[in-house]
Write a protein that holds these residues in place. Structure first.
Motif, mmCIF file in Angstrom:
data_model
loop_
_atom_site.group_PDB
_atom_site.id
_atom_site.type_symbol
_atom_site.label_atom_id
_atom_site.label_comp_id
_atom_site.label_asym_id
_atom_site.label_seq_id
_atom_site.Cartn_x
_atom_site.Cartn_y
_atom_site.Cartn_z
ATOM 1 N N GLN A 62 0.823 -1.212 0.000
ATOM 2 C CA GLN A 62 0.000 0.000 0.000
ATOM 3 C C GLN A 62 0.854 1.257 0.000
ATOM 4 N N ARG A 63 2.032 1.174 0.587
ATOM 5 C CA ARG A 63 2.920 2.338 0.674
ATOM 6 C C ARG A 63 3.891 2.433 -0.507
ATOM 7 N N LEU A 64 3.838 1.474 -1.410
ATOM 8 C CA LEU A 64 4.755 1.443 -2.545
ATOM 9 C C LEU A 64 4.363 2.510 -3.572
ATOM 10 N N CYS A 65 5.323 3.334 -3.937
ATOM 11 C CA CYS A 65 5.069 4.398 -4.904
ATOM 12 C C CYS A 65 6.241 4.455 -5.879
ATOM 13 N N PHE A 66 5.937 4.374 -7.160
ATOM 14 C CA PHE A 66 6.969 4.349 -8.184
ATOM 15 C C PHE A 66 7.870 5.580 -8.116
ATOM 16 N N GLN A 67 7.317 6.693 -7.759
ATOM 17 C CA GLN A 67 8.067 7.947 -7.737
ATOM 18 C C GLN A 67 9.117 7.993 -6.620
ATOM 19 N N ASP A 68 9.044 7.096 -5.669
ATOM 20 C CA ASP A 68 10.010 7.071 -4.574
ATOM 21 C C ASP A 68 11.346 6.438 -4.963
ATOM 22 N N PHE A 69 11.432 5.892 -6.167
ATOM 23 C CA PHE A 69 12.639 5.181 -6.582
ATOM 24 C C PHE A 69 13.335 5.930 -7.705
ATOM 25 N N LYS A 70 14.662 5.840 -7.708
ATOM 26 C CA LYS A 70 15.460 6.537 -8.714
ATOM 27 C C LYS A 70 15.454 5.819 -10.054
ATOM 28 N N SER A 71 15.298 4.494 -10.015
ATOM 29 C CA SER A 71 15.330 3.744 -11.267
ATOM 30 C C SER A 71 14.267 2.648 -11.253
ATOM 31 N N LEU A 72 13.990 2.142 -12.437
ATOM 32 C CA LEU A 72 13.030 1.061 -12.580
ATOM 33 C C LEU A 72 13.546 -0.211 -11.909
ATOM 34 N N ASN A 73 14.860 -0.438 -11.954
ATOM 35 C CA ASN A 73 15.438 -1.619 -11.312
ATOM 36 C C ASN A 73 15.231 -1.607 -9.801
ATOM 37 N N GLU A 74 15.393 -0.457 -9.181
ATOM 38 C CA GLU A 74 15.163 -0.351 -7.740
ATOM 39 C C GLU A 74 13.702 -0.657 -7.408
ATOM 40 N N ASN B 156 11.570 -2.460 -9.220
ATOM 41 C CA ASN B 156 11.329 -3.880 -9.445
ATOM 42 C C ASN B 156 11.891 -4.738 -8.311
ATOM 43 N N SER B 157 13.038 -4.372 -7.791
ATOM 44 C CA SER B 157 13.626 -5.095 -6.672
ATOM 45 C C SER B 157 12.724 -5.048 -5.443
ATOM 46 N N GLU B 158 12.179 -3.866 -5.197
ATOM 47 C CA GLU B 158 11.295 -3.713 -4.042
ATOM 48 C C GLU B 158 10.005 -4.489 -4.241
#
Length: 125
Positions: free
Chosen positions: A105-117, A119-121
């Motif tokens: 629920q707290r996952l937000c794409f904008q919180d990550f610098k890259s797509l790989n990060e 996807n890892s999360e």
């Protein structure tokens, strides 16, 4: 002599953090070794023989840490021991599910610098 101490997979931790993985490993191993009847309900009322029960108990005790071993020392039947461990550690499903839902629920794409990060999360959850 070194093969006697070699474990087939990781031991069950005292905290039970790896309980779900441990149960899966034990069930697969017991299925492969025809010992699964020693820990599950009787099918066709065919009880497991004493040699298989002893093998299963030795195997389970080798794959858990000392604290749970001493806690359930009086248990001699692998099915009773298995159910006692399940009663003690089976709450892990509920804990992990709540944590995963919270993280999702707290996952937000904008919180990550890259797509790989990102996807890892997602895979970690």
């Amino acid at each position: 002599m070194s093969n006697l101490n070699k474990l087939d997979f990781t031991t069950l931790e005292v905290s039970g953090r790896n309980y779900l993985k441990w149960v899966q490993d034990v069930k697969l191993y017991f299925t492969a070794k025809s010992l699964k009847a020693t820990i599950e309900e009787l099918i066709d009322n065919e009880p497991a023989n004493e040699a298989k029960k002893a093998t299963a108990m030795i195997f389970i005790q080798r794959h858990i840490y000392d604290a749970p071993q001493t806690e359930y020392l009086p248990e001699e039947d692998p099915r009773t021991f298995w159910l006692a461990l399940a009663d003690h550690f089976n709450h892990q499903k509920d804990i992990h599910l709540l944590e995963a839902r919270h993280d999702w629920q707290r996952l937000c794409f904008q919180d990550f610098k890259s797509l790989n990060e990102y996807n890892s999360e997602v895979c970690r959850i």
